[in-house]
Design an enzyme around this catalytic site. Structure first.
Site, PDB file in Angstrom:
ATOM      1  N   CYS A 123    -109.044 129.212  -0.104  1.00 54.63           N
ATOM      2  CA  CYS A 123    -110.360 128.692   0.285  1.00 54.63           C
ATOM      3  C   CYS A 123    -111.097 129.758   1.110  1.00 54.63           C
ATOM      4  CB  CYS A 123    -110.192 127.371   1.019  1.00 54.63           C
ATOM      5  SG  CYS A 123    -111.725 126.479   1.337  1.00 54.63           S
ATOM      6  N   ASP A 171    -113.254 121.727  -9.507  1.00 57.88           N
ATOM      7  CA  ASP A 171    -113.711 122.089  -8.164  1.00 57.88           C
ATOM      8  C   ASP A 171    -115.233 122.037  -8.075  1.00 57.88           C
ATOM      9  OD1 ASP A 171    -114.228 123.220  -5.690  1.00 57.88           O
ATOM     10  OD2 ASP A 171    -112.710 124.774  -5.899  1.00 57.88           O
ATOM     11  N   HIS A 201    -110.405 121.493  -5.963  1.00 59.37           N
ATOM     12  CA  HIS A 201    -110.346 122.396  -4.827  1.00 59.37           C
ATOM     13  C   HIS A 201    -109.129 122.033  -3.964  1.00 59.37           C
ATOM     14  CE1 HIS A 201    -112.284 125.352  -2.212  1.00 59.37           C
ATOM     15  NE2 HIS A 201    -111.860 124.620  -1.195  1.00 59.37           N
TER      16      HIS A 201
END
Length: 231
Positions: A123, A171, A201
């Site tokens: 991330c 995502d 995600h």
């Protein structure tokens, strides 16, 4: 896992900040910097570092949020998520890249490190892996669902080392158009890019509702193969 772990101090411009170090059973190996999400060096990120140490790497997870709130550990929902977003809003990305680079320098200097040094980021950490590799900090880098990379592709030419990308097809934070931009920009470079169907995600994190065991295991295997080929 048969690893040894403890917190260390990482030097940075006359100051220092904490990092979680995990050593393999043999005590030595190539280095890997595990770069956190926006939730701090929490139990999940420490477990990731331990996992790479169990695979033979000297792994360190630097505390990227130390300038805002040192050693913060957050969960993935509710008030913890709100706090994570608040801390992230105060983060100076340029300083964070500098801290990641300082971590690489400190890791290379450790006697336990006997090879090259890689970055594996998740991330926010995926983006920081990309940005710091563009500054020459690593010998190889892996970015899991690194949001924002598609907006910084002017830096791609500065990346002279192998790089691998992992994305989830579901995502919403990184739509397929953004992934396509990264794929196109790295098409003629030493890079690999994977998109995982039915993965969202954060699919690598077993503590998140979006965890996808199949995608996590496949991506981890691909990452280890990639590192093994180059480190």
């Amino acid at each position: 896992m048969n690893v040894q772990s403890h917190w260390i101090d990482i030097p940075a411009n006359g100051d220092s900040f904490p990092g979680y170090l995990s050593l393999p059973k043999g005590g030595k190996g190539p280095g890997v910097v595990i770069i956190q999400e926006i939730f701090g060096v929490n139990a999940h990120i420490r477990s990731v570092a331990d996992r790479y140490a169990a695979a033979g790497y000297v792994a360190v997870a630097p505390d990227i949020f130390w300038r805002v709130e040192p050693r913060v550990e957050l969960g993935y929902a509710g008030a913890d998520r709100e706090k994570a977003m608040e801390i992230y809003g105060k983060l100076d990305v340029t300083q964070a890249v500098s801290d990641v680079t300082a971590t690489s320098v400190a890791l290379r200097a450790r006697p336990e490190v006997t090879g090259k040094v890689a970055a594996v980021g998740y991330c926010l950490g995926g983006r920081l892996a990309y940005l710091s590799t563009a500054q020459g900090a690593f010998d190889i880098a892996v970015a899991y669902y690194g949001g924002g990379i598609q907006n910084e592709l002017e830096l791609a030419d500065k990346i002279k080392v192998p790089m691998q990308f992992h994305y989830g097809a579901l995502d919403a934070h990184i739509p397929s158009a953004a992934v396509d931009l990264v794929k196109q920009r790295f098409a003629d470079k030493d890079a690999q890019l994977y998109v995982y169907p039915n993965a969202d995600h954060g699919f690598n994190c077993e503590d998140r509702a979006s965890y996808n065991q199949w995608a996590s295991a496949l991506a981890y295997g691909r990452t280890l193969t990639f590192l093994g080929e180059h480190v």
